[in-house]
Each structure stands twice: as structure tokens, then as C-alpha cells.
Design an enzyme around this catalytic site. Structure first.
Site, mmCIF file in Angstrom:
data_model
loop_
_atom_site.group_PDB
_atom_site.id
_atom_site.type_symbol
_atom_site.label_atom_id
_atom_site.label_comp_id
_atom_site.label_asym_id
_atom_site.label_seq_id
_atom_site.Cartn_x
_atom_site.Cartn_y
_atom_site.Cartn_z
ATOM 1 N N LYS A 1 -17.635 -70.829 -79.776
ATOM 2 C CA LYS A 1 -18.964 -70.367 -79.337
ATOM 3 C C LYS A 1 -20.112 -71.297 -79.745
ATOM 4 O O LYS A 1 -21.254 -70.875 -79.920
ATOM 5 C CB LYS A 1 -19.273 -68.931 -79.861
ATOM 6 N N HIS B 1 -10.702 -76.372 -81.385
ATOM 7 C CA HIS B 1 -11.527 -75.570 -82.296
ATOM 8 C C HIS B 1 -11.064 -75.758 -83.744
ATOM 9 O O HIS B 1 -11.605 -75.129 -84.648
ATOM 10 C CB HIS B 1 -11.374 -74.080 -81.978
ATOM 11 N N SER C 1 -23.015 -64.912 -80.431
ATOM 12 C CA SER C 1 -22.203 -65.250 -79.267
ATOM 13 C C SER C 1 -20.757 -64.772 -79.472
ATOM 14 O O SER C 1 -20.146 -64.182 -78.571
ATOM 15 C CB SER C 1 -22.250 -66.769 -79.042
HETATM 16 S S1 PPS Z 1 -15.501 -70.915 -76.568
HETATM 17 O O1 PPS Z 1 -15.015 -69.685 -75.881
HETATM 18 O O2 PPS Z 1 -15.344 -70.784 -78.035
HETATM 19 O O3 PPS Z 1 -14.881 -72.145 -76.062
HETATM 20 O O4 PPS Z 1 -17.064 -70.928 -76.259
HETATM 21 P P1 PPS Z 1 -18.021 -72.219 -76.261
HETATM 22 O O5 PPS Z 1 -17.886 -72.909 -74.985
HETATM 23 O O6 PPS Z 1 -17.823 -72.978 -77.521
HETATM 24 O O7 PPS Z 1 -19.455 -71.550 -76.389
HETATM 25 C C1 PPS Z 1 -19.965 -70.616 -75.451
HETATM 26 C C2 PPS Z 1 -21.469 -70.593 -75.643
HETATM 27 O O8 PPS Z 1 -22.017 -71.812 -75.093
HETATM 28 C C3 PPS Z 1 -22.983 -71.477 -74.097
HETATM 29 N N1 PPS Z 1 -23.026 -72.510 -73.051
HETATM 30 C C4 PPS Z 1 -24.131 -73.180 -72.729
HETATM 31 N N2 PPS Z 1 -25.384 -73.136 -73.217
HETATM 32 C C5 PPS Z 1 -26.317 -73.943 -72.636
HETATM 33 N N3 PPS Z 1 -26.061 -74.763 -71.588
HETATM 34 C C6 PPS Z 1 -24.821 -74.842 -71.069
HETATM 35 N N4 PPS Z 1 -24.588 -75.652 -70.036
HETATM 36 C C7 PPS Z 1 -23.786 -74.037 -71.636
HETATM 37 N N5 PPS Z 1 -22.472 -73.851 -71.385
HETATM 38 C C8 PPS Z 1 -22.029 -72.917 -72.250
HETATM 39 C C9 PPS Z 1 -22.493 -70.113 -73.581
HETATM 40 O O9 PPS Z 1 -23.502 -69.462 -72.842
HETATM 41 C C10 PPS Z 1 -22.133 -69.439 -74.891
HETATM 42 O O10 PPS Z 1 -23.279 -69.097 -75.672
HETATM 43 P P2 PPS Z 1 -24.021 -67.670 -75.604
HETATM 44 O O11 PPS Z 1 -25.018 -67.705 -76.734
HETATM 45 O O12 PPS Z 1 -22.986 -66.614 -75.797
HETATM 46 O O13 PPS Z 1 -24.687 -67.616 -74.268
#
Ligand code: PPS
Length: 288
Positions: A45, A100, A130
Site C-alpha cells: 500500500k 513487498h 490504505s
Molecule cells: S499493493 O496492493 O500493496 O500492491 O498496493 P500498492 O500498489 O502498494 O498501493 C496502493 C495505493 O497506491 C495508490 N495508487 C496511486 N496513488 C497515486 N497515483 C497513482 N497513479 C496511484 N496508483 C496507485 C492507491 O490508490 C492506494 O492508495 P490509497 O491511499 O488506498 O488510495
């Protein structure tokens, strides 16, 4: 509802739906990183999908054809999972991979390779929020309970899975920061200046993109574009793993959402633990 099962390997819990002890042992001890590998390391996340999308676009000079036609897990497989490892072993070099994992479970072959590591960290309070929301939709972990309960689990290193404590993860990986093949960046920097970050990542990778190509990376890796791209937005996550009516991978995509969830007391408690656990870390983060 199926019973939630998990197993522990070296003090970190994993899901048998994705992981196996055999694969984790193979990965750590036998998997060979190649000098032209790029591995994106991200605590859950904290921007794993975002970085995979950015790196996919950089690889193709900003052309979105690849990100629009191939699912993200095949473009940048998580090699700690069994299917991710199968994909990594078949991947024609140069490979792009995600993980991760904390440093202590990472392939030992890294220490003798020129493989490039990009580490992305995020404000742990936003990671908590998140993770909490995502955890509510995940069928393969125990229900996070109340935010108060999950806060305690998170601070004790029992957040989602495959990664252990946020504090140990960041501290463990930061020990690599003087290596020429290690690049540290944050979700907040990506938020504040994606174009500048893309430029820095390109320099680290030794990749030259012109101004229009960088514009295309920035445009196609935006939250809105990714949310609409079914190859990247979590739509591929199986219904047996996640209840898509209860949560979304692409949730809000902002910094500072924790302020909408943590009480003053919870925030102070978090800060106290943070100070304790991060004592001695000589680095300033955007959230400090
Ligand atoms: S995972 O499931 O652990 O692989 O998740 P991960 O990809 O690490 O994190 C998900 C969060 O990243 C946000 N996200 C983004 N934020 C801004 N811009 C872009 N392009 C983007 N892509 C993914 C996603 O919305 C999750 O954060 P939260 O706070 O829940 O919205």
C-alpha cells in the site's frame, strides 16, 4: 466464507493462496538476480502498482501500448508469490520485477549483482489507512477489525502480509542506500512532482527519454488513467482473494488521508511509537 489461513516464515506471515515456504527459500538462496534486472521494492500500500506502471512506461519510452494490453502482474511480477516466480523465471531479460519483501528475505544474489533496486516508501500513517481499507476487502486475511485494533496490529508488524513491520522494512532497506544500484524515493515525492521523479528514475536507470516521452509517462501513470486501466487497477485480482464490492486498489491516491481517520490520541500514540522505532535513522522523510 472460506476459512482464512496463513503461515509464518522467518517471523513474517504469508498467504498460502499466493506464497509457499519452498518458493521463499528458493528466492532467498538460489534465485539469481541478473545485472540488467530492475526490482521495485515497496511495502504494501505504498505505491507498488504506481511504480510498476511508471517503470513499464519508461521501458517503452512513454508508449502506453504495453500497459494497456498486458496485466501489471505479468509486466512486473511479484517474485515472492508462486505464480510471480514462474513468470520471473520465464521473463525474457531485461526483467522488471516487484516485491513487498523485507531485505532479509530478498535474494542473497543481489549482493553480488548490478541489478537495480528502486525502493519506494510512503508515510506509514497513510499506509495504515490504505491497508485498513484494502484489508476489509481482502478475503485471504483476517478481518482488520476496528481501525483502533488494526493500528495496534500494524505498529506490531502485523499489517497485511509478506512484509512484516513497516519500521523494519524501511530500516532494513535503507542500509543499502550507499550502493550505486539502489535508488530510494517516496510516494509523496511522486505526488508532488511526478515529472521530476520520472527524470530522476530515468537517470538512475541510464535511460534517456525526451520531453514528450516523459510527458507521456506522467500522463499515463496518473491516478485517473491507472484507475481506468483494467490491466493496472486491480480488476484482475480474483474474486476468491478480494471482494471487489468492499474495496478498491485504486482507492483515493492522495497523501495525508490519515488525517480523516486517526483521532488526536491515535495520532499521538503513532508518533510516539514512530519516534521510538525510527531512533537513529539519519534521514528526513517528506512526512517528518
Ligand atoms: S499493493 O496492493 O500493496 O500492491 O498496493 P500498492 O500498489 O502498494 O498501493 C496502493 C495505493 O497506491 C495508490 N495508487 C496511486 N496513488 C497515486 N497515483 C497513482 N497513479 C496511484 N496508483 C496507485 C492507491 O490508490 C492506494 O492508495 P490509497 O491511499 O488506498 O488510495
Amino acid at each position: 466464507m472460506a476459512e482464512v489461513t496463513r503461515f509464518t516464515h522467518k517471523g513474517i506471515f504469508f498467504s498460502p493462496q499466493y506464497h509457499s515456504v519452498e518458493n521463499l527459500i528458493f528466492l532467498e538462496n538460489e534465485f539469481q538476480l541478473l545485472d540488467d534486472d530492475i526490482v521495485s521494492v515497496v511495502y504494501p500500500k505504498s505505491g507498488t502498482h504506481w511504480m510498476a506502471e511508471i517503470l513499464s512506461l519508461i521501458r517503452h519510452d512513454g508508449d502506453p501500448t504495453w500497459i494497456n494490453s498486458v496485466k501489471l502482474a505479468d509486466r512486473a511480477p511479484w517474485f515472492e508469490s508462486v505464480t510471480g516466480m514462474e513468470c520471473a523465471l520465464k521473463y525474457p531479460p531485461p526483467r522488471l520485477m516487484s516485491t513487498h519483501l523485507p531485505f532479509r528475505l530478498f535474494p542473497k544474489s543481489f549482493l553480488h549483482s548490478k541489478a537495480k533496486i528502486i525502493y519506494t516508501a510512503r508515510n506509514p500513517k497513510d499506509v495504515l489507512v490504505s491497508s485498513y481499507h484494502f484489508g476489509k476487502a481482502l478475503k485471504i486475511i483476517k478481518d482488520p477489525g476496528s481501525l483502533e485494533e488494526f493500528l495496534e496490529k500494524f505498529l506490531n508488524g502485523n499489517g497485511l502480509m509478506a512484509s512484516g513491520s513497516w519500521f523494519d522494512h524501511v530500516k532494513g532497506w535503507l542500509e543499502m542506500r550507499d550502493r550505486a544500484n539502489f535508488f530510494f524515493n517516496t510516494y509523496e515525492e511522486l505526488q508532488q512532482d511526478l515529472r521530476g521523479s520520472v527524470g530522476r528514475i530515468c537517470r538512475f536507470l541510464g535511460k534517456e527519454l525526451n520531453s514528450q516521452q516523459i510527458d507521456s509517462v506522467v500522463e499515463n501513470a496518473s491516478f485517473q488513467k491507472m484507475k481506468g486501466n483494467k490491466q493496472s487497477n486491480g480488476a484482475h485480482i480474483s474474486d476468491t482473494v478480494m471482494d471487489h464490492t468492499k474495496g478498491k486498489l485504486m482507492r483515493k491516491g492522495i497523501s495525508g488521508d490519515w488525517k480523516n481517520y486517526l483521532t488526536v490520541a491515535q495520532n499521538e500514540y503513532f508518533d510516539r511509537i514512530y519516534q521510538e522505532k525510527m531512533q537513529g535513522v539519519k534521514m528526513t522523510f517528506p512526512w517528518d
